[in-house]
Design a protein around this motif. Structure first.
Motif, PDB file in Angstrom:
ATOM      1  N   LYS B 315      19.099  45.039  -4.355  1.00 48.88           N
ATOM      2  CA  LYS B 315      20.070  44.119  -3.768  1.00 48.88           C
ATOM      3  C   LYS B 315      21.279  43.985  -4.694  1.00 48.88           C
ATOM      4  O   LYS B 315      22.427  44.039  -4.250  1.00 48.88           O
ATOM      5  CB  LYS B 315      19.419  42.754  -3.556  1.00 48.88           C
ATOM      6  CG  LYS B 315      20.326  41.787  -2.840  1.00 48.88           C
ATOM      7  CD  LYS B 315      19.688  40.416  -2.709  1.00 48.88           C
ATOM      8  CE  LYS B 315      20.524  39.412  -3.487  1.00 48.88           C
ATOM      9  NZ  LYS B 315      19.937  38.087  -3.517  1.00 48.88           N
ATOM     10  N   GLU B 316      20.984  43.838  -5.990  1.00 48.33           N
ATOM     11  CA  GLU B 316      22.083  43.694  -6.945  1.00 48.33           C
ATOM     12  C   GLU B 316      22.998  44.912  -6.910  1.00 48.33           C
ATOM     13  O   GLU B 316      24.220  44.790  -6.937  1.00 48.33           O
ATOM     14  CB  GLU B 316      21.508  43.497  -8.346  1.00 48.33           C
ATOM     15  CG  GLU B 316      22.564  43.243  -9.393  1.00 48.33           C
ATOM     16  CD  GLU B 316      22.011  43.346 -10.798  1.00 48.33           C
ATOM     17  OE1 GLU B 316      20.809  43.056 -10.986  1.00 48.33           O
ATOM     18  OE2 GLU B 316      22.776  43.719 -11.699  1.00 48.33           O
ATOM     19  N   VAL B 319      25.134  44.716  -3.764  1.00 49.86           N
ATOM     20  CA  VAL B 319      26.210  43.721  -3.875  1.00 49.86           C
ATOM     21  C   VAL B 319      27.322  44.237  -4.773  1.00 49.86           C
ATOM     22  O   VAL B 319      28.509  44.166  -4.436  1.00 49.86           O
ATOM     23  CB  VAL B 319      25.645  42.389  -4.437  1.00 49.86           C
ATOM     24  CG1 VAL B 319      26.780  41.423  -4.719  1.00 49.86           C
ATOM     25  CG2 VAL B 319      24.663  41.790  -3.462  1.00 49.86           C
ATOM     26  N   ARG B 320      26.936  44.779  -5.889  1.00 48.23           N
ATOM     27  CA  ARG B 320      27.945  45.264  -6.824  1.00 48.23           C
ATOM     28  C   ARG B 320      28.775  46.375  -6.183  1.00 48.23           C
ATOM     29  O   ARG B 320      29.990  46.431  -6.368  1.00 48.23           O
ATOM     30  CB  ARG B 320      27.290  45.765  -8.115  1.00 48.23           C
ATOM     31  CG  ARG B 320      26.856  44.640  -9.026  1.00 48.23           C
ATOM     32  CD  ARG B 320      26.262  45.153 -10.323  1.00 48.23           C
ATOM     33  NE  ARG B 320      25.792  44.057 -11.158  1.00 48.23           N
ATOM     34  CZ  ARG B 320      26.528  43.480 -12.107  1.00 48.23           C
ATOM     35  NH1 ARG B 320      27.746  43.896 -12.347  1.00 48.23           N
ATOM     36  NH2 ARG B 320      26.026  42.494 -12.821  1.00 48.23           N
ATOM     37  N   LYS B 321      28.100  47.244  -5.447  1.00 47.98           N
ATOM     38  CA  LYS B 321      28.857  48.316  -4.794  1.00 47.98           C
ATOM     39  C   LYS B 321      29.794  47.735  -3.745  1.00 47.98           C
ATOM     40  O   LYS B 321      30.937  48.185  -3.607  1.00 47.98           O
ATOM     41  CB  LYS B 321      27.899  49.331  -4.163  1.00 47.98           C
ATOM     42  CG  LYS B 321      27.328  50.300  -5.181  1.00 47.98           C
ATOM     43  CD  LYS B 321      26.698  51.491  -4.504  1.00 47.98           C
ATOM     44  CE  LYS B 321      26.381  52.581  -5.534  1.00 47.98           C
ATOM     45  NZ  LYS B 321      25.718  53.730  -4.942  1.00 47.98           N
ATOM     46  N   ALA B 322      29.297  46.737  -2.989  1.00 43.07           N
ATOM     47  CA  ALA B 322      30.105  46.166  -1.919  1.00 43.07           C
ATOM     48  C   ALA B 322      31.360  45.502  -2.464  1.00 43.07           C
ATOM     49  O   ALA B 322      32.415  45.529  -1.833  1.00 43.07           O
ATOM     50  CB  ALA B 322      29.273  45.162  -1.125  1.00 43.07           C
ATOM     51  N   ILE B 323      31.267  44.903  -3.641  1.00 45.48           N
ATOM     52  CA  ILE B 323      32.456  44.242  -4.164  1.00 45.48           C
ATOM     53  C   ILE B 323      33.264  45.163  -5.077  1.00 45.48           C
ATOM     54  O   ILE B 323      34.119  44.719  -5.821  1.00 45.48           O
ATOM     55  CB  ILE B 323      32.116  42.939  -4.908  1.00 45.48           C
ATOM     56  CG1 ILE B 323      31.170  43.214  -6.063  1.00 45.48           C
ATOM     57  CG2 ILE B 323      31.537  41.925  -3.949  1.00 45.48           C
ATOM     58  CD1 ILE B 323      30.855  41.966  -6.847  1.00 45.48           C
TER      59      ILE B 323
END
Lengths: 225, 793
Positions: B315-316, B319-323
């Motif tokens: 998940k982390e 999220v990091r990729k998405a932002i």
């Protein structure tokens, strides 16, 4: 702002092929607030992932600000995401090991913003979503509504042109849900383009236009404003 | 950004304490083992390199061939010295040395016995042991001088200035202290407390003077210091054939000379067919490999636990990729985490090494220390740290950063088949290595036990030995009478070697029925008094023992069975043989084979001749009812009476015999230690993996229990896979262990044949350890209330 033509997306597993998007086209103008609705499995989230450059379409054209980005590699997509797009997820997707402040600060770190500027911006945004008093808490110490406010703050910290929200109120009670929708409306009024996937007719009414999908295609549009 | 990575890593460490504990403990153990072995390897490789200009220092090796087999020894003939000094260009210094012996040093009432060498004048200009007082070029010039080490000087003179003071050697020679050496470090091949001029040895030993022009007497070692800029390749062709040219007698043996550089003395002691063929270096390499293996096993834990935990991290990553995080950011992040964990483990590892260094030094008999004060050490440690972090962290970093953001954010993180297979392969590597180490340990101990159980041919029990000084030799009959008269001792004898050595080797050049093609028989020779066999407890199996009037036996010899076999004598008693430069003697007895040399080789053909001269050892067996602890002070009193210059020193034959297993026991202990650590670290990883598997399958286990699965069925469900992996590892470990062990065993003539049972035993041991390790998790999962796991879904 966003212009997609004839987009297709199929998922394959060993034995089954599922068509998620089937020649879908959509235009979103700058400053618009678009809600996408449809039954489960109609391809809403797939569309949002493609718009957010998290996923690639199998065919069709995707113009972002007039530039064809459909063949960009992962590094350029990451840059574009950072620069132009903010995400709000149904399940918030905050990093549990980081505090509220640090979660919101993260996109600025990837963007290489200097410390002083970061502090100013994070505090400004946290203040705006009214979560400043919880800045040193960890996500697990917050309510769902508070977590989603943090997620929204993180989505807007880089001042993106577009916010993509995937059922932002899906995990919230109605009061918290309304607060988040209010926040998105305010952002839209200050000029941010918003594309939101939702199951809720109530939430959809906050938007300017509702696009209804079925089996990977748009089937109806209703303009609210 | 980096701070952010470290922050998140630190919080992760604290949050997942159990996981961190397993990882850090495993990695710290692995790093400590590797560091310890690394320090040991460094220590072994540093031998003699502390000597200034050691690159120019060489020892002469002599090779000769008998019956197609080339032997290599250090002993050379004295006429060689003059040739080296005068005829060979490029040699700056030449110095003789004897083999080093214990002598007594006396100053007033203070006496001590310790090891020293007689060395040539130029010795300290070749082997530049640092002098604190005196000049290297002159300290050994005067035949009546002695150079002491600092410690010896302090022992003899206390705080007084030792220079120019008198020291009495072996209660006979008055010498003057001409120099003080810094104490000889542990990583010096030559260990001594003092040096004596070789000219003194010539003055006091007629046989040395006589050997000056004798090409057939090889009794000393020769060291060369080459001139600056001259190397081995230039000198070797000039000296190689000197012996054949100068001594026609030697020609049939194809004598050759070669040089061995100082840096090789310690590690490359073994020669085969006239060429260096390894030696201690083999053990250094072997344990170097084992050290790396343990580190790899520990790194595999890190990799496996990190990828197994990947669902939690997915998940982390999403999220990091998405932002907006790029893959390289994520790779750097995960490598930073690995670096943090490795740093903590390293700190713990250094602490562990610091704590076990003393016991380890005692175990391997070394003087290793951690060179905290050397910048190079820290530089190497930083490199070690970074490399380990990279080794452990690269797979998780590349694997985790490759996650597709959409998929992991949707929660649809599927089991990655490649990751599961990778993990299994890594577990296979861990357990194959660990089991191979267990097998090796078992076989090494079997070999040692096999040799220890070999009949020695003499009675070690209650047998004691002391070295004989001049005084003791002169007073032999008197001390013998006193010892027997005291009732403490039941037998006394003297001989040219103790019970655990043969000091002379010679040839039997002719015997009845000799095949004319055969040149001679190389044989060990022991000069023994008439009571030798009785004292040793050796059995005469044909003919008779020496007569009590030894003079009557001056032309008699007794041979052991091995010698009789080699000579192929059917009826040896009464036969005349020719040995030791044309001495004709009669065989009067045959003695049962006894292991006087290595217990790992066949008994050496040995000839026992009557002793009429001074000998090097006195042997005496305590009476059956005498306790050694009470006897020793009384024995000391008797010895002091006849040997006032020496402190009373003794060894027990059984202890001396046990020392012959020192290297093998050391290898066995180390292999056992590292096998234990390897299996411990492997199991630590397995424990962590089992915990993750149980957690991952929590819901499945819940449903199965609702449907009626028993604890046993749940246990089997979770354990099956690991047990299968360990079984496959057993199969893989077998050829791995065989490959190394067969080579190791081949160096011993007297050896075990490897039994398949050993492999089964090692496999069983590994399986039992595995079952214990994973059962904890399996039983915990099996006894959990199903409602808990189902509710959380």
């Amino acid at each position: 702002m966003i212009s997609i033509h004839n987009i297709a997306k199929r998922y394959r597993t060993d034995e089954v092929e599922t068509t998620a998007l089937n020649g879908l086209s959509l235009e979103v103008k700058p400053g618009e607030f678009v809600a996408i609705m449809g039954p489960s499995g109609c391809g809403k989230s797939t569309l949002l992932n493609i718009l957010g450059l998290l996923d690639e379409a199998d065919g069709g054209q995707f113009l972002l600000d007039g530039i064809d980005v459909s063949r960009y590699n992962e590094n350029r997509r990451a840059e574009l995401r950072m620069e132009k797009i903010g995400f709000v997820f149904q399940n918030f997707n905050l990093i549990d090991e980081l505090t509220v402040y640090e979660n919101v600060e993260l996109p600025l770190l990837y963007n290489g913003i200097k410390a002083g500027e970061r502090k100013k911006r994070v505090e400004y945004v946290l203040d705006k979503v009214q979560i400043m008093h919880r800045r040193n808490h960890y996500p697990t110490q917050l309510s769902g509504g508070q977590q989603q406010r943090v997620a929204v703050a993180r989505a807007v910290i880089n001042q993106p042109a577009i916010i993509l929200a995937d059922e932002p109120t899906g995990n919230l009670d109605s009061q918290n849900g309304n607060e988040v929708m209010q926040l998105l409306t305010e952002l839209n009024e200050s000029g941010t383009t918003i594309v939101m996937v939702t199951h809720s007719e109530h939430d959809a009414r906050f938007s300017h236009r509702i696009v209804r999908m079925l089996d990977g295609q748009t089937v109806a549009e209703s303009v609210l404003v | 950004m980096f701070r952010n990575y470290i922050k998140i890593a630190l919080r992760g460490l604290v949050k997942h304490r159990a996981y961190s504990f397993i990882n850090i403990l495993g990695l710290a153990t692995g790093m400590a083992v590797t560091l310890l072995i690394g320090l040991w390897v460094y220590h072994e490789a540093s031998y003699d390199r502390f000597l200034p200009d050691y690159e120019q220092v060489y020892q002469i090796k002599r090779h000769y061939t008998i019956e197609g087999e080339t032997h290599t020894i250090e002993a050379i003939a004295l006429p060689l010295v003059e040739i080296m000094e005068n005829d060979i260009p490029g040699i700056a210094h030449v110095a003789l040395s004897d083999w080093g012996n214990a002598h007594s040093l006396m100053v007033g009432e203070t006496k001590l016995s310790s090891q020293g060498y007689f060395v040539g004048e130029d010795f300290l200009q070749i082997l530049k042991y640092p002098l604190l007082r005196g000049e290297p070029a002159t300290v050994l010039n005067d035949p009546n001088s002695i150079v002491l080490t600092e410690q010896t000087a302090t022992a003899l003179f206390g705080d007084a200035d030792p220079m120019g003071q008198a020291v009495k050697l072996d209660n006979s020679q008055e010498l003057t202290v001409s120099g003080i050496l810094r104490d000889v470090p542990g990583n010096s091949t030559m260990q001594f407390s003092y040096l004596l001029p070789f000219s003194l040895l010539e003055n006091i030993s007629p046989y040395v003077r006589e050997a000056r022009n004798e090409w057939l007497v090889n009794s000393f070692m020769l060291y060369l210091g080459l001139a600056p800029g001259v190397d081995q390749e230039q000198i070797t062709p000039l000296i190689e054939n000197i012996l054949a040219e100068k001594s026609p007698d030697l020609k049939p043996y194809d004598p050759r000379l070669s040089l061995q550089p100082a840096a090789d003395w310690h590690l490359y002691g073994r020669y085969e067919n006239g060429r260096p063929a390894g030696g201690y270096i083999e053990y250094v390499r072997l344990f170097g490999i084992i050290g790396l293996l343990v580190l790899i096993i520990a790194c595999i834990n890190f990799m496996n636990l990190a990828t197994a935990r990947s669902e939690k991290r997915a998940k982390e990553v999403g999220v990091r990729k998405a932002i907006g995080s790029k893959r390289k950011h994520l790779i750097v992040q995960f490598l930073s985490e690995s670096l943090l964990l490795t740093t903590v483990s390293f700190a713990l590892g250094i602490l562990l090494v610091y704590l076990v260094l003393e016991p380890f030094n005692q175990l391997v008999g070394s003087e290793i220390r951690i060179p905290f004060d050397q910048p190079l050490f820290w530089l190497l440690m930083v490199a070690y740290l970074l490399l380990t972090a990279l080794l452990a962290g690269s797979r998780p970093a590349f694997y985790l950063s490759s996650f597709n953001a959409v998929r992991v954010l949707k929660g649809g993180m599927q089991k990655q088949r490649s990751a599961v297979w990778g993990r299994k392969a890594l577990v296979l590597i861990q357990f194959s290595c660990s089991i191979a180490l267990i097998i090796s340990t078992l076989i090494i101990y079997q070999q040692i036990r096999h040799v220890q159980d070999r009949p020695t041919g003499y009675l070690r029990d209650r047998l004691m030995m002391s070295e004989m000084s001049e005084d003791l030799n002169r007073n032999y009959e008197a001390i013998k009478a006193d010892l027997l008269g005291s009732g403490l001792v039941e037998q006394v004898a003297k001989a040219s070697g103790s019970a655990s050595e043969i000091n002379f080797f010679t040839i039997i050049s002719n015997w009845p029925g000799r095949n004319p093609d055969r040149a001679h028989l190389e044989i060990g020779a022991v000069r023994a008094s008439e009571t030798y066999f009785k004292t040793m407890g050796m059995e005469i199996i044909a003919g008779r023992d020496f007569k009590s009037n030894l003079e009557a036996d001056s032309h008699s010899v007794i041979l052991n069975e091995a010698a009789i076999r080699q000579l192929q004598l059917d009826d040896p008693i009464g036969q005349t043989i020719n040995w030791n430069r044309n001495q004709n003697v009669t065989i009067v007895g045959v003695v049962k084979d006894a292991i006087l040399l290595s217990p790992f080789t066949p008994v050496h053909p040995t000839l026992f001749a009557p002793s009429f001269n001074h000998e090097s050892s006195i042997l005496y067996r305590l009476s059956p009812n005498v306790s050694p602890r009470e006897a020793i002070p009384q024995l000391a009193e008797i010895f002091d009476r006849y040997n006032p210059a020496f402190p009373y020193e003794y060894q027990f034959a059984d202890e001396a015999y046990a020392r012959k297993f020192q290297l093998e026991l050391l290898v066995g202990k180390l292999a056992g230690l590292f096998a234990g650590l390897a299996i411990f670290v492997s199991c630590l990883g397995l424990f962590g993996l089992a915990a993750f598997m149980a957690e991952q399958r929590r819901k499945e286990i819940g449903i199965r229990k609702v449907l009626g699965a028993t604890l046993m069925q749940i246990w089997l469900l979770l354990s099956r896979e690991f047990l299968l992996l360990v079984l496959i590892s057993c199969v893989l470990a077998t050829p791995l262990a065989l490959y190394f062990l067969q080579d190791w065993l081949l160096q011993y003539d007297y050896r075990i044949s490897i039994s398949p049972l050993t492999f089964v035993l090692a496999g069983l041991l590994a399986l039992i350890i595995t079952v214990i390790t994973i059962s904890f998790q399996a039983i915990r999962a099996g006894t959990a209330r199903p409602v808990d796991s189902l509710r959380s879904e």
